[in-house]
Design an enzyme around this catalytic site. Structure first.
Site, short mmCIF file in Angstrom:
data_model
loop_
_atom_site.label_atom_id
_atom_site.label_comp_id
_atom_site.label_asym_id
_atom_site.label_seq_id
_atom_site.Cartn_x
_atom_site.Cartn_y
_atom_site.Cartn_z
N ASP A 53 55.22 48.72 28.86
CA ASP A 53 55.89 48.30 30.10
C ASP A 53 54.92 48.12 31.28
OD1 ASP A 53 58.11 48.72 28.52
OD2 ASP A 53 58.56 50.68 29.37
N VAL A 66 60.11 44.32 18.18
CA VAL A 66 59.04 43.47 17.62
C VAL A 66 57.82 43.54 18.54
CG1 VAL A 66 58.39 41.05 17.26
CG2 VAL A 66 60.57 41.89 16.39
O1 F6P Z 1 58.97 52.18 27.17
C1 F6P Z 1 58.79 51.35 26.11
C2 F6P Z 1 60.10 50.73 25.67
O2 F6P Z 1 59.84 49.88 24.57
C3 F6P Z 1 60.85 49.98 26.77
O3 F6P Z 1 60.34 48.68 26.97
C4 F6P Z 1 62.25 50.01 26.24
O4 F6P Z 1 63.18 49.94 27.29
C5 F6P Z 1 62.32 51.35 25.54
O5 F6P Z 1 61.00 51.73 25.26
C6 F6P Z 1 63.12 51.35 24.27
O6 F6P Z 1 63.22 52.65 23.83
P1 F6P Z 1 63.61 53.08 22.35
O7 F6P Z 1 62.51 52.65 21.44
O8 F6P Z 1 63.75 54.55 22.43
O9 F6P Z 1 64.87 52.37 22.04
#
Ligand code: F6P
Length: 376
Positions: free
Chosen positions: A135, A301
């Protein structure tokens, strides 16, 4: 005397984590004569004392491997889910830290991990963190490792969506991860030539988005690519969100528990609406423009697979610098990228903050100058 260091990876996995583990481990062993162990699955492994010895054999062949060889979790030291309850297990973690005679604990993670590591530092552990997340939203560092790989994947996806959108004269709305920050969407949107880019920092008006697509159509372009952040909100949703947040802050200040519960329920409801909003946006654009529309959610992905060369380089640089700071006894810090340098930044300056895209950021100006609609 040799120093003993522990290392863990916490939060969502990110390409480059293994390169960072290798960087810390190789420099620690080769340059500083330290010994290193890994804890499995983030802070949970530290609590459960599940370790793996990271010798030169374990660190071999992992530079290009995605994910994390240690495993990860989102469990927090002070709210560890145990038997249906959330318990403060920082004391047990401190015991395990002492049991292994650790001189330092390296935590690889994003903003949440920095917060949790800071808690452990306040309990007396020598903690040092490295900023990783796709992010790129960690405060006090110019960049995080994982971002470049995810940016590359999202850009390639947008490139591929162009030919199919063009062939079918469609709108394709592509949802890009990035939590509540727009770095990935904005970066990949510009690099991939998206026509509309919607990010959390700029609430969008669907009518304005539709107008820009209709305008493109009038100029003979019968397809459009809309890159939207998973955290983007329409102006209406953003207003409801801000209201609920203010209510929560007020309730917290007054110590009003029922009002706090009500505001939290409202926020959860808004979160659900936001999760569904990319599909809603696609439906609205089809209706407003008369162009057939499709949605693509990139999701995880973006986090998978081998790290890019830039991420391998960054993770190796931060990892080796980390071993150097441990040797010097610099703790309670995150190893950050500041300009051309790598610097230790006190964790108290990192925690509780998020690095969002400033509205006057050069990338925002670039997108506007390119004629990209940002939905405002
Ligand atoms: O912080 C990394 C991230 O991939 C974000 O972009 C996304 O909102 C979140 O983690 C998704 O989290 P999880 O893999 O726990 O669903």
């Amino acid at each position: 005397m040799a120093k003993f260091i522990g290392i863990l990876t916490a939060g969502g996995d990110t390409p480059g984590l293994n390169a960072a583990i290798r960087g810390v481990g190789k420099a620690a062993m080769n340059t500083y004569n330290m010994q290193i162990i890994g804890f499995r699955d983030g802070f949970r492994g530290l609590m459960e004392n599940r370790i793996v010895r990271l010798d030169s054999v374990a660190l071999s062949g992992i530079l290009t491997v995605g994910g994390t060889i240690l495993g990860t979790s989102r469990d927090k030291p002070h709210k560890m889910p145990i038997g249906g309850k959330k318990m403060d297990m920082t004391g047990v973690m401190l015991e395990n830290y002492k049991r292994h005679n650790l001189d330092a604990l390296v935590c690889l993670g994003g903003g949440g991990t920095a917060k949790n590591a800071y808690r452990l530092a306040q309990c007396g552990m020598n903690v040092i963190t490295l900023p990783k997340t796709i992010d790129n939203d960690v405060a006090m560092t110019d960049i995080t490792f994982g971002f470049d790989t995810a940016l590359t994947i999202a850009t390639e996806a947008i490139d591929r969506l162009h030919s199919t959108a063009h062939s079918h004269h469609r709108i394709i709305v592509v949802e890009v991860m990035g939590h509540n920050a727009g770095w990935l969407t904005l970066g990949a949107g510009i690099a991939g030539g998206a026509d509309v880019i919607l990010i959390p920092e700029i609430p969008y008006d669907v009518n304005k988005v539709a107008e820009s697509i209709t305008e493109r159509r009038r100029s003979g372009k019968h397809f459009s690519i809309v890159a939207v952040s998973e955290g983007a909100m329409s102006t209406d949703l953003a207003k409801d969100y801000q209201k609920a947040r203010d209510e929560l802050d007020n309730a917290k200040e007054k110590g009003d528990k029922p009002a706090r519960k009500a505001a939290k329920a409202k926020l959860a409801e808004i979160e659900k609406r936001r999760a569904a909003s990319t599909h809603e946006l696609t439906r609205q654009l089809e209706q407003l423009t008369g162009l057939e529309s499709r949605v693509t959610i990139l999701g995880h992905v973006q986090r998978g697979g081998t790290p890019s060369p830039a991420d391998r380089l960054l993770a190796s640089r931060l990892g080796t610098a980390c071993a150097h700071y441990i040797d010097e006894g610099v703790f309670g810090v995150m190893v950050a990228v500041r300009g051309n340098d790598v610097e230790p930044v006190p964790l108290e300056d990192v925690v509780g903050k998020r690095k969002n895209v400033p509205l006057d950021h050069p990338w925002v100006c670039t997108a506007r100058d390119l004629g990209v609609s940002l939905g405002d």
